[in-house]
Write a protein that holds these residues in place. Structure first.
Motif, mmCIF file in Angstrom:
data_model
loop_
_atom_site.group_PDB
_atom_site.id
_atom_site.type_symbol
_atom_site.label_atom_id
_atom_site.label_comp_id
_atom_site.label_asym_id
_atom_site.label_seq_id
_atom_site.Cartn_x
_atom_site.Cartn_y
_atom_site.Cartn_z
ATOM 1 N N ALA A 121 -30.235 30.275 -37.804
ATOM 2 C CA ALA A 121 -29.165 29.274 -37.793
ATOM 3 C C ALA A 121 -29.714 27.891 -38.125
ATOM 4 C CB ALA A 121 -28.484 29.254 -36.426
ATOM 5 N N LEU A 122 -30.886 27.566 -37.590
ATOM 6 C CA LEU A 122 -31.494 26.265 -37.861
ATOM 7 C C LEU A 122 -31.877 26.148 -39.332
ATOM 8 C CD1 LEU A 122 -33.799 25.887 -34.705
ATOM 9 C CD2 LEU A 122 -31.346 25.453 -34.959
ATOM 10 N N VAL A 123 -32.369 27.239 -39.888
ATOM 11 C CA VAL A 123 -32.727 27.263 -41.313
ATOM 12 C C VAL A 123 -31.480 27.051 -42.174
ATOM 13 C CG1 VAL A 123 -33.466 28.808 -43.174
ATOM 14 C CG2 VAL A 123 -34.822 28.641 -41.070
ATOM 15 N N THR A 124 -30.402 27.750 -41.839
ATOM 16 C CA THR A 124 -29.153 27.595 -42.593
ATOM 17 C C THR A 124 -28.662 26.157 -42.556
ATOM 18 O OG1 THR A 124 -28.461 29.891 -42.231
ATOM 19 C CG2 THR A 124 -26.722 28.283 -42.681
ATOM 20 N N ASP A 125 -28.661 25.552 -41.377
ATOM 21 C CA ASP A 125 -28.217 24.167 -41.250
ATOM 22 C C ASP A 125 -29.087 23.223 -42.078
ATOM 23 O OD1 ASP A 125 -26.652 21.983 -39.845
ATOM 24 O OD2 ASP A 125 -28.674 21.504 -39.141
ATOM 25 N N SER A 126 -30.401 23.449 -42.070
ATOM 26 C CA SER A 126 -31.300 22.594 -42.858
ATOM 27 C C SER A 126 -30.992 22.709 -44.345
ATOM 28 C CB SER A 126 -32.757 22.975 -42.589
ATOM 29 O OG SER A 126 -33.134 22.635 -41.278
ATOM 30 N N HIS A 127 -30.762 23.927 -44.822
ATOM 31 C CA HIS A 127 -30.388 24.136 -46.232
ATOM 32 C C HIS A 127 -29.108 23.364 -46.558
ATOM 33 C CE1 HIS A 127 -33.181 26.960 -48.006
ATOM 34 N NE2 HIS A 127 -33.042 27.834 -47.035
ATOM 35 N N ILE A 128 -28.114 23.504 -45.696
ATOM 36 C CA ILE A 128 -26.805 22.913 -45.962
ATOM 37 C C ILE A 128 -26.872 21.388 -45.966
ATOM 38 C CG2 ILE A 128 -24.493 22.571 -44.995
ATOM 39 C CD1 ILE A 128 -24.632 25.492 -44.028
ATOM 40 N N VAL A 129 -27.478 20.805 -44.943
ATOM 41 C CA VAL A 129 -27.535 19.343 -44.842
ATOM 42 C C VAL A 129 -28.332 18.753 -45.999
ATOM 43 C CG1 VAL A 129 -28.376 17.416 -43.452
ATOM 44 C CG2 VAL A 129 -27.201 19.327 -42.343
ATOM 45 N N SER A 130 -29.424 19.407 -46.365
ATOM 46 C CA SER A 130 -30.231 18.918 -47.485
ATOM 47 C C SER A 130 -29.438 18.941 -48.790
ATOM 48 C CB SER A 130 -31.499 19.774 -47.620
ATOM 49 O OG SER A 130 -32.283 19.325 -48.695
ATOM 50 N N HIS A 180 -28.743 22.561 -30.054
ATOM 51 C CA HIS A 180 -28.611 22.919 -31.467
ATOM 52 C C HIS A 180 -27.213 23.431 -31.788
ATOM 53 C CE1 HIS A 180 -32.566 21.963 -32.929
ATOM 54 N NE2 HIS A 180 -33.121 22.584 -31.905
ATOM 55 N N GLN A 181 -26.541 24.054 -30.831
ATOM 56 C CA GLN A 181 -25.139 24.396 -31.037
ATOM 57 C C GLN A 181 -24.334 23.123 -31.284
ATOM 58 O OE1 GLN A 181 -24.615 26.425 -27.305
ATOM 59 N NE2 GLN A 181 -24.600 28.459 -28.248
ATOM 60 N N TRP A 182 -24.547 22.137 -30.427
ATOM 61 C CA TRP A 182 -23.866 20.847 -30.578
ATOM 62 C C TRP A 182 -24.184 20.207 -31.925
ATOM 63 C CZ3 TRP A 182 -26.814 16.330 -31.001
ATOM 64 C CH2 TRP A 182 -26.075 15.131 -31.061
ATOM 65 N N ARG A 183 -25.457 20.163 -32.268
ATOM 66 C CA ARG A 183 -25.893 19.474 -33.488
ATOM 67 C C ARG A 183 -25.322 20.139 -34.737
ATOM 68 N NH1 ARG A 183 -29.818 19.853 -37.075
ATOM 69 N NH2 ARG A 183 -30.637 21.750 -36.128
ATOM 70 N N ILE A 184 -25.377 21.470 -34.789
ATOM 71 C CA ILE A 184 -24.910 22.195 -35.977
ATOM 72 C C ILE A 184 -23.394 22.089 -36.109
ATOM 73 C CG2 ILE A 184 -24.638 24.530 -36.922
ATOM 74 C CD1 ILE A 184 -27.535 25.077 -36.019
ATOM 75 N N LEU A 185 -22.664 22.226 -35.009
ATOM 76 C CA LEU A 185 -21.212 22.074 -35.063
ATOM 77 C C LEU A 185 -20.815 20.669 -35.500
ATOM 78 C CD1 LEU A 185 -20.367 24.014 -31.805
ATOM 79 C CD2 LEU A 185 -19.490 24.596 -34.078
ATOM 80 N N PHE A 186 -21.554 19.676 -35.023
ATOM 81 C CA PHE A 186 -21.267 18.289 -35.398
ATOM 82 C C PHE A 186 -21.560 18.069 -36.880
ATOM 83 C CE2 PHE A 186 -20.262 14.382 -33.036
ATOM 84 C CZ PHE A 186 -20.349 13.454 -34.059
ATOM 85 N N ASN A 187 -22.647 18.638 -37.378
ATOM 86 C CA ASN A 187 -22.952 18.532 -38.809
ATOM 87 C C ASN A 187 -21.852 19.176 -39.650
ATOM 88 O OD1 ASN A 187 -25.349 17.221 -38.329
ATOM 89 N ND2 ASN A 187 -26.643 19.014 -38.632
ATOM 90 N N TRP A 188 -21.403 20.344 -39.214
ATOM 91 C CA TRP A 188 -20.352 21.056 -39.932
ATOM 92 C C TRP A 188 -19.074 20.214 -39.986
ATOM 93 C CZ3 TRP A 188 -18.661 26.696 -38.203
ATOM 94 C CH2 TRP A 188 -17.806 27.237 -39.167
ATOM 95 N N GLU A 189 -18.684 19.672 -38.852
ATOM 96 C CA GLU A 189 -17.491 18.824 -38.795
ATOM 97 C C GLU A 189 -17.646 17.606 -39.700
ATOM 98 O OE1 GLU A 189 -13.754 17.258 -37.478
ATOM 99 O OE2 GLU A 189 -14.623 19.239 -37.109
#
Length: 247
Positions: A121-130, A180-189
């Protein structure tokens, strides 16, 4: 003749020994990892530079070195390497290391099992944000479509990590998962809120997502994750400050 044979044998032993790497100071690697890991905090929407200590951890934990460890130490080693690779941008390697770590049978409900399970999940978020940053932090709805699919996959990894926690899981591991749940959901939003087309498009996307999360909005779930961490915990302090800055 005997002296010659002894000399030849000695040379062969020395030659063989020269190919053996020095014994791994596993305790020292753990100490360095913990110092770096506990001081390294990510924030929403940003990818902060990884501390140099992570590179030293990676160099210290080759696959051969890990395989020479006691079986009980291998999941810990793979977890440290996976985290270090994720934070230094070696995302494909981080995913592979997390899989190797889980294959090494970490102790059930341990910090190692939780972190290794959440790494994808952390890897996916890093790909997306980058990629989002490279695109100027403003996707079209068409560009967003694969992002939604990827984040739904990331949520499954976070759910899997949540499923391996219980009352015996160290509190710091449970708090880190919530963070990380909080961080990833916030990034998605945030990515949804910045879609081209304005608030109307964003509202449509958010409404479409609610049935997947029992009627909850992403920010509601992010806030629930934040509040699951005790007040005063260093991670809760970061989350509170970030939420306050977006109000």
């Amino acid at each position: 003749m005997l002296c010659c044979r002894s000399f030849v044998l000695a040379c062969l032993v020395l030659a063989a020994c020269s190919g053996i790497s020095p014994s791994l100071d596993f305790s020292g690697v753990q100490t360095e990892f913990e110092q770096v890991f506990r001081s390294d905090h990510l924030y929403t929407g940003r990818i902060s530079p990884a501390p140099a200590g992570y590179q030293r951890v990676i160099r210290s934990l080759s696959t051969a070195d890990i395989n020479r460890l006691d079986e009980t130490q291998r999941p810990v080693a793979w977890m440290m390497r996976a985290v270090a690779e994720w934070r230094t941008g070696s995302l494909v390697k981080a995913t592979a290391s997390s899989a190797s770590g889980l294959s090494a049978s970490p102790r059930p409900h341990s910090r190692e099992q939780v972190l290794l399970t959440m790494i994808p999940a952390l890897v996916t978020d890093s790909h997306i944000v980058s990629a989002w940053k490279t695109a100027g932090m403003a996707y079209t709805p068409e560009q967003y479509a694969p992002v939604e699919s990827a984040y739904l996959g990331a949520m499954k990894s976070l759910d899997a990590a949540q499923a391996v926690t219980d009352s015996t899981t160290p509190s710091d591991a449970r708090n880190l998962l919530a963070y990380h749940q909080w961080r990833i959901l916030f990034n998605w939003e945030t990515i949804i809120d910045t879609l081209s087309g304005g608030s109307t498009v964003a509202d449509q996307v958010i409404r479409k997502l609610r049935p997947r999360f029992d009627g909850h909005d992403l920010l509601d779930m992010a806030d629930a994750a934040r509040q699951s961490v005790p007040a005063g915990d260093p991670l809760r302090v970061i989350m509170d400050a970030e939420m306050g800055s977006h109000l």
